[in-house]
Design a protein around this motif. Structure first.
Motif: not given
Length: 279
Positions: A63, A65, A278
Motif C-alpha cells: 500500500t 506510495q 501515505k
C-alpha cells in the motif's frame, strides 16, 4: 536399437534432465526445512508473531506510495535474513523476481505518457519519468513482498505455520487444503523421481526427439493416474489416524520476552511504513 538420428552426446537426455530438476527441487525443499532448525534470530520467535508481523509488513509494502518506504521495509527484511542465516537461499529468489518482473514492466517505460528522461540509442524510444517510477514501484514491491513471505517460511516449521493460521481464525478447510497441497507436491515429486529412475535403469541407449515426446506424455499420464489413486488413499489414511482438520503439534506456543520485543518491532515498523507511505 536406436538409429543414427538419436541425440548426440551434447544434447541433454530428457530422463536425465528431468531427474536433475527433480533432485534439485527436493534438495532445495530439504534446505528450506533445515533452515527452520538453525539457531538464528527468527527461528527462535513464536510463529504467531512472525505470521502476524510479516503480514503487516507485506500489507504496508503493497500500500505504500513511496519507493523509499518500500526499500526501507526490504532492508529490514534483509537484516532479519542476515541475522537468521538464510540470505544465500534468498539470492536466487531475488534474481528470478527481478528478471520476471522486469520483463513485465519493460513496456511501461516507453508507453506511459509523461516527461521524457532520455531516448534509447538507435531505436529512439523515449523513457518517461512516470513509466520509470511505475516500473521501480512494481519491482521493489514484488521483491519486498516475496522476500518477507519467503523469510517467514524459511524460518518456521510448516506445521507451526499451519497451527498459527488456526490461531488467527483461518478457516479449517483452507488450512487443510494448504497442508495437503504442501505434502502432496513433495510426494508426487518423489514418485516422479522413482519413476524416472526405474525407466533409466531399464533403458539402453539414448532417446530420439519423438521418443522423448512420447516419454513426456506417458510420464504425465502415469503421474496423473497415481495422483488420483493417492488422493483417496491419503485421505482414508488420515481419517483412520484421527485427523479431522485441526493441526496438532507437540510444541505449545508460549510468548516469551523476545517474542514480545519482536512483536513490538514489527508493529512499530509497520505503523511507521503506513504513516510515511501515505505522505
Amino acid at each position: 536399437m536406436f538409429g543414427p538420428k538419436c541425440s548426440t552426446g551434447r544434447r541433454r537426455d530428457f530422463v536425465e534432465g528431468t531427474l536433475r530438476r527433480l533432485a534439485g527441487t527436493m534438495e532445495y525443499a530439504t534446505r528450506a526445512d533445515d533452515s527452520a532448525e538453525h539457531a538464528g534470530l527468527l527461528q527462535q520467535i513464536d510463529p504467531r508473531v512472525k505470521l502476524g508481523g510479516f503480514l503487516l509488513l507485506i500489507v504496508a509494502a503493497v500500500t505504500a506510495q513511496r519507493v523509499g518506504v518500500i526499500a526501507g521495509i526490504f532492508l529490514a527484511g534483509l537484516l532479519l535474513a542476515l541475522l537468521s542465516g538464510v540470505v544465500r537461499t534468498l539470492t536466487k529468489l531475488w534474481i528470478g523476481i527481478l528478471v520476471f518482473t522486469g520483463a513485465i514492466v519493460l513496456p511501461a517505460l516507453f508507453t506511459t505518457p509523461g516527461l521524457t528522461l532520455w531516448h534509447l540509442p538507435w531505436v529512439g524510444w523515449a523513457v518517461t519519468a512516470p513509466g520509470l517510477h511505475s516500473a521501480m514501484m512494481l519491482i521493489v514491491r514484488s521483491e519486498t513482498s516475496a522476500t518477507l513471505a519467503t523469510l517467514m517460511v524459511l524460518t518456521s516449521r510448516w506445521v507451526h505455520l499451519l497451527k498459527a493460521l488456526r490461531v488467527f481464525r483461518m478457516p479449517v478447510v483452507f488450512v487443510v487444503i494448504l497442508g495437503m497441497t504442501h505434502r502432496y507436491i513433495f510426494l508426487l515429486l518423489q514418485i516422479a523421481q522413482d519413476f524416472f529412475d526405474a525407466h533409466r535403469a531399464r533403458r539402453v541407449g539414448r532417446l530420439n526427439p519423438a521418443q522423448r515426446r512420447h516419454m513426456a506424455v506417458s510420464s504425465a499420464a502415469v503421474l496423473l493416474n497415481k495422483s488420483m489413486q493417492l488422493s483417496s488413499e491419503v485421505y482414508d489414511a488420515m481419517q483412520a489416524r484421527g485427523f479431522r482438520g485441526t493441526v496438532y503439534t507437540l510444541d505449545e506456543f508460549r510468548m516469551k520476552g523476545r517474542d514480545w520485543g519482536m512483536l513490538a518491532a514489527f508493529v512499530s515498523l509497520a505503523a511507521a511504513a503506513f504513516w510515511m507511505g501515505k505522505q
